[in-house]
Design an enzyme around this catalytic site. Structure first.
Site, mmCIF file in Angstrom:
data_model
loop_
_atom_site.group_PDB
_atom_site.id
_atom_site.type_symbol
_atom_site.label_atom_id
_atom_site.label_comp_id
_atom_site.label_asym_id
_atom_site.label_seq_id
_atom_site.Cartn_x
_atom_site.Cartn_y
_atom_site.Cartn_z
ATOM 1 N N ARG A 244 -20.815 7.258 -7.333
ATOM 2 C CA ARG A 244 -21.156 6.893 -8.705
ATOM 3 C C ARG A 244 -19.874 6.539 -9.434
ATOM 4 O O ARG A 244 -18.866 7.237 -9.297
ATOM 5 C CB ARG A 244 -21.778 8.086 -9.454
ATOM 6 C CG ARG A 244 -23.037 8.610 -8.876
ATOM 7 C CD ARG A 244 -24.257 7.939 -9.441
ATOM 8 N NE ARG A 244 -24.295 7.959 -10.888
ATOM 9 C CZ ARG A 244 -25.039 7.104 -11.606
ATOM 10 N NH1 ARG A 244 -25.736 6.187 -11.003
ATOM 11 N NH2 ARG A 244 -25.060 7.177 -12.922
ATOM 12 N N ARG B 46 -25.805 6.307 -17.798
ATOM 13 C CA ARG B 46 -24.601 6.846 -17.157
ATOM 14 C C ARG B 46 -23.955 7.911 -18.043
ATOM 15 O O ARG B 46 -23.505 8.953 -17.566
ATOM 16 C CB ARG B 46 -23.636 5.676 -16.919
ATOM 17 C CG ARG B 46 -22.598 5.916 -15.860
ATOM 18 C CD ARG B 46 -21.794 4.658 -15.594
ATOM 19 N NE ARG B 46 -22.502 3.661 -14.813
ATOM 20 C CZ ARG B 46 -22.672 3.733 -13.489
ATOM 21 N NH1 ARG B 46 -22.179 4.731 -12.802
ATOM 22 N NH2 ARG B 46 -23.317 2.793 -12.845
ATOM 23 N N GLU C 8 -7.821 11.130 6.007
ATOM 24 C CA GLU C 8 -8.334 11.635 4.726
ATOM 25 C C GLU C 8 -8.316 13.159 4.718
ATOM 26 O O GLU C 8 -7.870 13.788 3.758
ATOM 27 C CB GLU C 8 -9.770 11.147 4.503
ATOM 28 C CG GLU C 8 -9.901 9.647 4.317
ATOM 29 C CD GLU C 8 -11.349 9.224 4.085
ATOM 30 O OE1 GLU C 8 -12.091 9.943 3.407
ATOM 31 O OE2 GLU C 8 -11.747 8.157 4.588
ATOM 32 N N GLY D 149 -20.148 14.729 3.295
ATOM 33 C CA GLY D 149 -19.348 15.876 2.864
ATOM 34 C C GLY D 149 -18.281 16.347 3.841
ATOM 35 O O GLY D 149 -17.889 17.512 3.812
ATOM 36 N N HIS E 132 -9.967 7.823 -1.021
ATOM 37 C CA HIS E 132 -10.483 6.475 -0.735
ATOM 38 C C HIS E 132 -9.979 6.012 0.640
ATOM 39 O O HIS E 132 -8.804 6.199 0.954
ATOM 40 C CB HIS E 132 -10.027 5.511 -1.833
ATOM 41 C CG HIS E 132 -10.572 4.136 -1.656
ATOM 42 N ND1 HIS E 132 -11.874 3.812 -2.010
ATOM 43 C CD2 HIS E 132 -10.032 3.010 -1.123
ATOM 44 C CE1 HIS E 132 -12.091 2.535 -1.716
ATOM 45 N NE2 HIS E 132 -10.986 2.034 -1.180
ATOM 46 N N ASP F 223 -11.218 3.048 -8.477
ATOM 47 C CA ASP F 223 -10.189 3.172 -7.436
ATOM 48 C C ASP F 223 -8.824 2.656 -7.894
ATOM 49 O O ASP F 223 -8.079 2.054 -7.106
ATOM 50 C CB ASP F 223 -10.627 2.428 -6.159
ATOM 51 C CG ASP F 223 -11.912 3.000 -5.578
ATOM 52 O OD1 ASP F 223 -12.146 4.206 -5.736
ATOM 53 O OD2 ASP F 223 -12.682 2.239 -4.965
ATOM 54 N N ASN G 124 -15.145 15.440 3.776
ATOM 55 C CA ASN G 124 -13.955 15.779 2.982
ATOM 56 C C ASN G 124 -14.145 17.091 2.244
ATOM 57 O O ASN G 124 -13.204 17.887 2.130
ATOM 58 C CB ASN G 124 -13.628 14.644 2.001
ATOM 59 C CG ASN G 124 -12.846 13.536 2.671
ATOM 60 O OD1 ASN G 124 -11.674 13.710 2.986
ATOM 61 N ND2 ASN G 124 -13.507 12.411 2.919
HETATM 62 C C1 GRF Z 1 -14.902 8.876 2.723
HETATM 63 O O1 GRF Z 1 -14.509 7.805 3.566
HETATM 64 C C2 GRF Z 1 -14.198 8.780 1.388
HETATM 65 O O2 GRF Z 1 -12.910 8.271 1.478
HETATM 66 C C3 GRF Z 1 -15.081 7.828 0.636
HETATM 67 O O3 GRF Z 1 -16.381 8.164 1.031
HETATM 68 C C4 GRF Z 1 -16.353 8.770 2.325
HETATM 69 C C5 GRF Z 1 -16.997 10.124 2.181
HETATM 70 O O4 GRF Z 1 -17.115 10.794 3.416
HETATM 71 N N1 GRF Z 1 -14.836 7.914 -0.782
HETATM 72 P P1 GRF Z 1 -17.487 12.327 3.432
HETATM 73 O O5 GRF Z 1 -18.806 12.453 2.637
HETATM 74 O O6 GRF Z 1 -16.387 13.098 2.788
HETATM 75 O O7 GRF Z 1 -17.682 12.661 4.862
#
Ligand code: GRF
Length: 201
Positions: A90, A64, A173, A12, A108, A144, A14
């Site tokens: 997922r 799903r 990111e 988490g 991503h 993606d 991000n």
């Molecule tokens: C990140 O590298 C994101 O780009 C990818 O999964 C990772 C998640 O990291 N989709 P976090 O849980 O946000 O630390």
């Protein structure tokens, strides 16, 4: 203020970048719910600390479509207008994508369309590219693959391993995701075919 739903499965960081941007008044909306398919996801604790409601549902043993339909209902029940995937491990079914048409973003850790899927940083190292990076894109029915909203390049150093490259890409990111969310919420994105143009704030 528009309401954002964030989907996570793990750490988490991000999500934290989005929470921090909101606290600075730079997100353009409010995170109204954090949803996880993993009960022990550390990101859930980050949400709780920030006073954000959380929801956990176990996907195991369910189709799903049924799982995604419940996810859509939970998010809609919290008034979510924009969904942000942030390390949500997922694949979304068309049931989910149709619930929020054109209103799902993902982050991503590569310069898409290079290296979709898992372990993008490892893929980049193994391929030997000299530049990789981070991408924010709109989510469609394919993994993606949706239209690209923002990217930041990160150089691959001769000394890099997966861990060091991942750490530098992660910083990128965290820089590009909150402004992309804000641009979307402020209606500054326009799109012609695959090409998304972001108007400056
Ligand atoms: C990140 O590298 C994101 O780009 C990818 O999964 C990772 C998640 O990291 N989709 P976090 O849980 O946000 O630390």
């Amino acid at each position: 203020m528009k309401t954002i739903g964030v989907l996570i499965s793990g750490r988490g960081s991000n999500l934290q970048a989005l929470i921090d941007a909101q606290a600075r008044g730079e997100l353009g909306g409010t995170i109204g719910i954090v949803f996880s398919n993993v009960e022990s996801a550390p990101g859930l604790e980050r949400a709780r600390r920030a006073g954000i409601p959380v929801a956990f549902r176990d996907h195991r043993g369910r189709s799903r479509e049924a799982f995604d339909a419940e996810g859509v209902a939970i998010l809609q029940g919290h008034g979510v207008e924009l969904v942000c995937l942030a390390g949500y491990l997922r694949l979304l079914s068309p049931v989910f994508v149709r619930g929020f048409p054109g209103r799902i973003l993902n982050i991503h850790p590569s310069l898409l369309p290079a290296f979709p899927g898992l372990h993008a940083q490892r893929q980049a190292l193994e391929h030997g590219v000299k530049v990789s990076g981070a991408t924010v894109h709109l989510v469609d029915d394919h993994l993606d693959a949706g239209p690209i909203v923002a990217q930041e390049a990160v150089r691959v150093l001769a000394t890099d391993d997966e861990e060091s490259l991942s750490a530098r890409i992660l910083e990128a990111e965290h820089r590009i995701y909150p402004p992309a969310v804000r641009a979307m919420l402020e209606g500054r994105l326009s799109q012609a075919a695959r090409r998304v143009v972001v108007e400056e704030a």
